[in-house]
Design an enzyme around this catalytic site. Structure first.
Site, PDB file in Angstrom:
ATOM      1  N   ASP A  50       2.673 -11.925  47.244  1.00 16.62           N
ATOM      2  CA  ASP A  50       3.813 -11.219  47.648  1.00 16.62           C
ATOM      3  C   ASP A  50       3.886  -9.647  48.296  1.00 16.62           C
ATOM      4  O   ASP A  50       4.677  -9.366  48.953  1.00 16.62           O
ATOM      5  CB  ASP A  50       4.706 -11.206  46.214  1.00 16.62           C
ATOM      6  CG  ASP A  50       4.853 -12.472  45.214  1.00 16.62           C
ATOM      7  OD1 ASP A  50       6.129 -12.729  45.070  1.00 16.62           O
ATOM      8  OD2 ASP A  50       3.848 -12.819  44.938  1.00 16.62           O
ATOM      9  N   THR A 121       7.649 -17.436  43.310  1.00 14.99           N
ATOM     10  CA  THR A 121       6.399 -16.947  43.204  1.00 14.99           C
ATOM     11  C   THR A 121       5.835 -17.654  41.730  1.00 14.99           C
ATOM     12  O   THR A 121       4.545 -18.028  41.781  1.00 14.99           O
ATOM     13  CB  THR A 121       6.283 -15.574  42.699  1.00 14.99           C
ATOM     14  OG1 THR A 121       6.817 -14.773  43.847  1.00 14.99           O
ATOM     15  CG2 THR A 121       4.747 -15.082  42.287  1.00 14.99           C
TER      16      THR A 121
HETATM   17 MG    MG Z   1       9.888 -13.107  45.656  1.00 14.70          MG
END
Ligand code: MG
Ligand code: AMP
Ligand code: MG
Length: 306
Positions: A50, A121
């Site tokens: 990320d 995620t």
């Molecule tokens: Mg995200």
């Protein structure tokens, strides 16, 4: 061509190339194996992928469009990135298209770019990599107008990894084949990790034939586009503007609709609150207003009050 194309066409073309590069970074982090997981909140992890994908995207777009406001999920990023992460290309295929008249004169200061460098995620850390997308949404004033949904782990028929879907209102969509959802069924796609009692009450109100529980706003909207589901229902706060800007633009460029569960569009200017307090309802090929009416009034009132 590239230098003379209207800004929105260059922002879209640059976002397509940049999303692909970010997808490569996300694959590389997984291959390396050390995800560097940090908890941002309950059920809200962040990984090295990320962080790195966001730095690549924001540094690349900020270099090309220094006066455009860019808001990323992972907060302020260190924009000092290696050359390998700085994307200069503009997707040539996209630039072949002509710009819809309504966007030709939009100025850089009228745009906001909403970046979710890695949507899904939780699923990425759990091995459900097919749910992962890179989302770059382009808002003009309040409206979600353009979007890129990139799937890093989609395997193309020729073995190449990654697929990039785009949409621009007034122009259309590209990168996938639209398929209508099956007639005679009503399939809902929804969260697999952020459900609660209010949300469940909304789901129960639909006479659905199937409920698909998958990760990410991007992947759920892809399921609508590819006819795997009729509606995306999320009747609780939790998703953010960077989750819905790109999916909304792509879905609506294909003729669908993405709103809160009261049937209203979210605003995407730079000053809005990041959380989508009134949930998400998205559909393609359906009577969207009729779907809103199916959600119990008390559920709709409860999210309004939040
Ligand atoms: Mg995200
Ligand atoms: P989901 O449908 O649960 O995969 O969520 C779609 C997007 O919204 C993902 O980026 C999630 O991280 C985010 N999201 C939804 N609900 C929450 C929540 N309660 N807390 C944090 N993020 C959320
Ligand atoms: Mg997300």
């Amino acid at each position: 061509m590239a230098a003379t194309a209207p800004v929105i066409m260059r922002v879209m073309a640059s976002s397509i190339s940049t999303a692909k590069r970010a997808g490569g970074i996300i694959r590389d982090v997984l291959k390396k194996g050390d995800l560097g997981i940090v908890d941002k909140g309950k059920n809200d992890p962040q990984t090295e992928a990320d962080r790195s994908a966001q730095r690549c995207i924001i540094a690349s777009l900020a270099q090309k469009f220094p006066t455009v406001k860019i808001i990323g999920e992972e907060g302020g990023s260190d924009l000092n990135v290696c050359d390998d992460w700085l994307v200069n290309e503009l997707d040539e295929g996209f630039l072949q298209q002509s710009c819809p008249a309504e966007w030709k004169d939009v100025k850089p200061e009228d745009f906001v770019i909403w970046v979710d460098p890695l949507d899904g995620t939780a699923e990425y850390t759990q091995g459900h990599v097919e749910h992962v997308t890179v989302l770059i949404g382009i808002a003009v004033k309040d409206a979600a107008v353009g979007g890129i949904i990139h799937q890093p782990f989609y395997q193309q028929p020729d073995g190449e990894m990654g697929r990039t879907i785009w949409g621009l209102k007034g122009l259309g969509t590209g990168g996938f084949t639209a398929v209508p959802a099956p007639a005679g069924q009503f399939i809902i796609t929804t969260t697999r990790s952020h459900s609660n009692a209010l949300h469940q009450q909304a789901l129960n109100a639909f006479a659905s034939t199937e409920v698909l529980k998958v990760g990410g706003a991007g992947f759920k909207v892809l399921q609508l586009l590819e006819g795997k589901a009729h509606a995306y229902v999320f009747a609780t706060p939790g998703c953010k503007k960077w989750d819905t800007c790109a999916p909304e633009a792509v879905l609506e460029a294909q003729g669908g609709c993405l709103t809160n569960i009261n049937g209203e569009h979210y605003a995407y200017n730079a000053d809005v609150e990041h959380v989508n307090r009134q949930g998400v309802l998205a559909s393609l090929g359906q009577d969207h207003a009729a779907l809103v009416e199916k959600i119990p009034a008390e559920v709709r009132a409860a999210v309004r009050a939040k």
